[in-house]
Design a protein around this motif. Structure first.
Motif, PDB file in Angstrom:
ATOM      1  N   TYR A  86     -53.062 -19.725 -99.502  1.00 51.66           N
ATOM      2  CA  TYR A  86     -52.608 -19.100 -98.249  1.00 51.66           C
ATOM      3  C   TYR A  86     -53.472 -17.871 -97.937  1.00 51.66           C
ATOM      4  CZ  TYR A  86     -48.276 -21.838 -98.695  1.00 51.66           C
ATOM      5  OH  TYR A  86     -47.354 -22.844 -98.800  1.00 51.66           O
ATOM      6  N   ARG A 110     -43.522 -30.822 -97.063  1.00 51.41           N
ATOM      7  CA  ARG A 110     -42.978 -30.470 -95.744  1.00 51.41           C
ATOM      8  C   ARG A 110     -42.564 -28.994 -95.660  1.00 51.41           C
ATOM      9  NH1 ARG A 110     -37.633 -33.705 -93.828  1.00 51.41           N
ATOM     10  NH2 ARG A 110     -38.827 -35.293 -94.921  1.00 51.41           N
ATOM     11  N   ASP A 111     -41.979 -28.513 -96.741  1.00 49.73           N
ATOM     12  CA  ASP A 111     -41.434 -27.156 -96.720  1.00 49.73           C
ATOM     13  C   ASP A 111     -42.510 -26.081 -96.669  1.00 49.73           C
ATOM     14  OD1 ASP A 111     -38.467 -27.901 -97.244  1.00 49.73           O
ATOM     15  OD2 ASP A 111     -39.666 -29.056 -98.665  1.00 49.73           O
ATOM     16  N   GLN A 112     -43.761 -26.501 -96.818  1.00 53.82           N
ATOM     17  CA  GLN A 112     -44.880 -25.548 -96.723  1.00 53.82           C
ATOM     18  C   GLN A 112     -45.674 -25.682 -95.418  1.00 53.82           C
ATOM     19  OE1 GLN A 112     -44.361 -27.085-100.005  1.00 53.82           O
ATOM     20  NE2 GLN A 112     -43.327 -25.164-100.411  1.00 53.82           N
ATOM     21  N   LEU A 115     -45.743 -22.578 -93.160  1.00 52.62           N
ATOM     22  CA  LEU A 115     -46.481 -21.464 -93.751  1.00 52.62           C
ATOM     23  C   LEU A 115     -47.978 -21.738 -93.687  1.00 52.62           C
ATOM     24  CD1 LEU A 115     -44.317 -20.843 -96.965  1.00 52.62           C
ATOM     25  CD2 LEU A 115     -44.080 -19.788 -94.724  1.00 52.62           C
ATOM     26  N   ARG A 118     -49.214 -21.286 -90.159  1.00 50.18           N
ATOM     27  CA  ARG A 118     -49.277 -19.868 -89.795  1.00 50.18           C
ATOM     28  C   ARG A 118     -50.357 -19.121 -90.571  1.00 50.18           C
ATOM     29  NH1 ARG A 118     -44.760 -16.324 -89.751  1.00 50.18           N
ATOM     30  NH2 ARG A 118     -45.828 -15.403 -87.984  1.00 50.18           N
ATOM     31  N   SER A 119     -50.801 -19.686 -91.670  1.00 50.37           N
ATOM     32  CA  SER A 119     -51.879 -19.050 -92.425  1.00 50.37           C
ATOM     33  C   SER A 119     -53.252 -19.515 -91.958  1.00 50.37           C
ATOM     34  CB  SER A 119     -51.715 -19.349 -93.922  1.00 50.37           C
ATOM     35  OG  SER A 119     -50.533 -18.753 -94.399  1.00 50.37           O
TER      36      SER A 119
END
Lengths: 175, 551
Positions: A86, A110-112, A115, A118-119
């Motif tokens: 990230y 999926r849960d990342q 993030l 956005r990174s």
């Protein structure tokens, strides 16, 4: 493993080539960092695009001299709990000015996705097909963000944040 | 109090929806336990020795009466009628059923309370002085800066999968009640010679198996640069913190291994690149947050009103007043500490009924505001002095007026082997037994300020390293033993305790602690010399000689 780019499942036109294998002519290839750095001079003459897999334990700044030779950068998540990539992604986008495709590979769940987006990642190589199908839901899970992230569409901090989201949709407007 | 707005409420609702989806995928098998675990931890859900535990954040220790009442409701409806306040300005419920968890979370979310980032390898609930905004001599209200950090760190895209957990504490008063020197990042708000507001920044403090006092990396950081500097620290840590060994993954190990100077250089280099960027705060942004903190509309009152003078003739009230009431920055007002350490009870526990009582009293006498301190006590930060007698009577009736704050029976203890799956030894019964030995209030008053901290394992949740007397439970051949340290402290002069001698058995601990205290009473230069100062003056040797000769 489905490859997603900007919300669409796409064909991966890059061929992953192991360090010991010869590079096929005329085909976009994705190769490891060690090999790339060793062969960087020779690769300058290559016609087809070259992508690189940069490991998450190597300073991302080391890639800077080679950016104009690259058509894809992939950053690795050896486990989904290892978040070094990230920071590498943000540095690539914001510090080194990389505007080309940036791919998340490895244990990408999926849960990342949000993030990662956005990174600065615009491609994710999902481990689970069901996660790829849920991409849209996963990245639109939140309508509000507290902190600025990617440089262009930055939801601004604190009060100035109001009305801005990562996708530019005003807060509170139903999808 | 900070007032949540639509933005915060929208975020919270979306976070709950996300967690509900994750629980659903766990139940369907789409998520493995390995994949689910970090996700549930980041929502405060643990699997403990006997049941799931839900840890709720109390940002910078500030609660309103509605929130506390809702916690009482959750304790009563979903738990066994009590909650446990921790050393990190959290409350924990130990007995919630997994299937009722989403319901309990929804009930809490209605009043803006949640478990977000109370666990997991992310930036945790930012802690500060429980007297913030009420105590005289503060440079600023540290909660404003804690709130700014709360917003910045909540679901941060880059720093949600750090090498390990990350804890930030802030103090803004000359006395440090936030233990900033034993946090990953400690921030001391002060003013420089030009009168500008800024932070002294310490990095790499912490307890656990490798305890360190934080190292100074920057004596003065202009307040407006707080976020960019924190981001620089986080970015250096995220990239270079060790990931090969969970026990070496905290930032304190990185700082120790490369040295504070090298670490600081790396942070400064990163900061130079981003300090003028999007994270630089403007006066307007800071004012906006500041404006969301509402302060009581204090009446104009004089100190020492007649009601108080009259009540002080009652010895019981006077004892409590001397122990639990502290100076407020506004004349005619006071800060009241509510001990959650009655003799014989687990330190930091409050029953649902007691929470309701405190909420009601906060409404009646304290502008509806309650605080939670890292000593596991509650606090009413804004009470009119004339109301103290009535407040005391009501607290006393609820079993909440034990006048032992900062005394030897005001013990900080982790849950230990009674609840925690990591523990090697019991902590709560040790605390209870010691408290019993010192239940005589005249005796404990004669001893003066003395902090005992007990941890049931090396992870040090009871902060034993920084107890004036520290007690660490260890396991040897299936039996509980306890190591004793003396001279630790978590305040502005923070230091780690020194080992007194060989570990002793469970049964020997209370007697040994009594001997340590008796030795202090004999050796102290006078009644004014605190235990911690006697240890600092003489070292542990005289204590060791006396105590081990007797055992």
């Amino acid at each position: 493993m489905p490859l997603i780019e900007n919300g669409q499942i796409i064909e991966d036109r890059f061929l992953r080539v192991a360090d010991e294998d010869a590079l096929p002519e005329g085909v976009p290839v994705l190769i490891g960092a060690d090999r790339f750095l060793k062969e960087a001079a020779a690769l300058k003459g290559r016609q087809a695009p070259v992508g690189i897999i940069w490991p998450n334990n190597r300073p991302i700044a080391d890639i800077a001299p080679y950016l104009d030779q690259l058509s894809l950068i992939a950053l690795n998540f050896p486990t989904f709990r290892d978040g070094r990539a990230y920071s590498q992604a943000r540095l690539l986008r914001e510090r080194l000015g990389w505007t080309g495709p940036l791919r998340a590979i490895g244990q990408v769940l999926r849960d990342q996705f949000l993030l990662m987006e956005r990174s600065g990642f615009d491609q994710v190589d999902a481990v689970k097909p069901a996660d790829a199908d849920a991409f849209d839901e996963a990245v639109h899970r939140y309508t509000v963000f507290y902190q600025p992230a990617t440089p262009d569409e930055r939801p601004s901090l604190l009060r100035q944040r109001l009305g801005r989201t990562v996708s530019g949709v005003p807060a509170g407007v139903p999808k | 109090m900070y007032v949540y707005d639509e933005f915060d409420r929208a975020f919270l609702a979306e976070r709950v929806a996300e967690f509900r989806d994750q629980v659903g995928r766990r139940l369907s098998g789409a998520l493995s336990e390995d994949e689910f675990k970090p996700l549930r931890l980041m929502n405060g859900v643990y699997l403990q020795l006997h049941a799931y535990m839900l840890r709720i954040a109390i940002p910078y220790g500030t609660l309103n009466s509605h929130q506390l009442r809702r916690m009482a409701h959750v304790a009563r409806r979903y738990d066994r009628g009590y909650g446990h306040f921790t050393t990190r300005q959290n409350i924990q419920f130990n007995w919630i059923k997994l299937e009722e968890l989403p319901e309990a979370m929804a009930a809490l979310a209605e009043v803006g309370v949640h478990g977000i980032q109370t666990s997991g390898n992310c930036i945790r609930n930012v802690t500060t002085d429980q007297w913030a905004g009420a105590t005289p001599g503060e440079y600023d209200d540290p909660r404003i800066w804690a709130e700014i950090l709360r917003q910045y760190s909540t679901l941060h895209p880059e720093f949600t999968y750090l090498p390990r957990k990350f804890k930030i504490a802030i103090t803004a008063a000359p006395q440090d009640r936030a233990a900033i020197k034993v946090h990953d990042v400690g921030l001391r708000l002060h003013r420089n010679e030009a009168g500008e507001l800024g932070f002294e920044v310490l990095v790499g403090g912490g307890l656990g198996r490798t305890p360190f006092v934080g190292k100074l990396v920057r004596p003065f950081l202009p307040a407006r640069d707080l976020l960019s500097y924190i981001e620089a620290i986080m970015r250096v840590y995220n990239q270079y913190g060790r990931r090969d060994n969970i026990y070496k993954a905290r930032i304190k190990i990185l700082v120790h291994e490369i040295g504070a100077e090298e670490f600081s250089k790396a942070v400064e280099a990163e900061w130079e690149a981003i300090r003028e960027g999007a994270l630089k705060m403007t006066d307007e942004m800071i004012a906006e947050i500041r404006g969301r903190f509402l302060y009581p509309d204090f009446a104009t009152l004089a100190d020492n009103p007649p009601e108080l003078a009259e009540a002080l003739k009652d010895a019981r009230f006077a004892t409590w007043h001397a122990n639990s009431v502290h100076t407020h920055k506004v004349p005619g007002h006071a800060i009241v500490t509510i001990s959650l350490k009655p003799v014989g009870a687990p330190p930091g526990d409050a029953t649902a009924d007691q929470m309701d009582v405190v909420a009601d009293l906060a409404d009646r006498y304290a502008f509806g505001e309650i605080r939670v301190g890292h000593e596991q006590n509650l606090c009413l930060p804004n009470v009119a002095q004339k109301d103290l007698p009535a407040l005391w009577a009501a607290l006393d009736a609820a079993g909440l007026a034990t006048p032992n704050v900062n005394h030897v029976s005001d013990i900080i203890a982790c849950p230990g082997l009674d609840y925690c799956s990591l523990a090697n030894a019991r902590a709560i019964p040790v605390a209870q037994e010691i408290a019993k030995r010192f239940s005589d209030l005249d005796r404990s008053r004669g001893i003066g300020r003395l902090h005992i901290n007990i941890s049931g394992c090396i992870n040090a949740c009871g902060h034993h390293h920084v107890g004036h007397i520290g007690i660490l439970g260890v396991e040897k051949n299936g039996q509980e033993f306890y190591q004793i340290t003396l001279g630790g402290r978590a305040d502005e002069k923070a230091q780690l305790g020194t080992l007194l001698g060989p570990a002793v058995s469970y049964e020997q601990v209370p007697g040994l602690i009594e001997d340590v205290v008796e030795t202090y009473l004999e050796l102290r230069a006078g009644p004014q010399e605190l235990f911690i100062d006697t240890v600092a003056r003489l070292g542990v040797e005289p204590f060791k000689e006396r105590v081990y000769a007797a055992h």
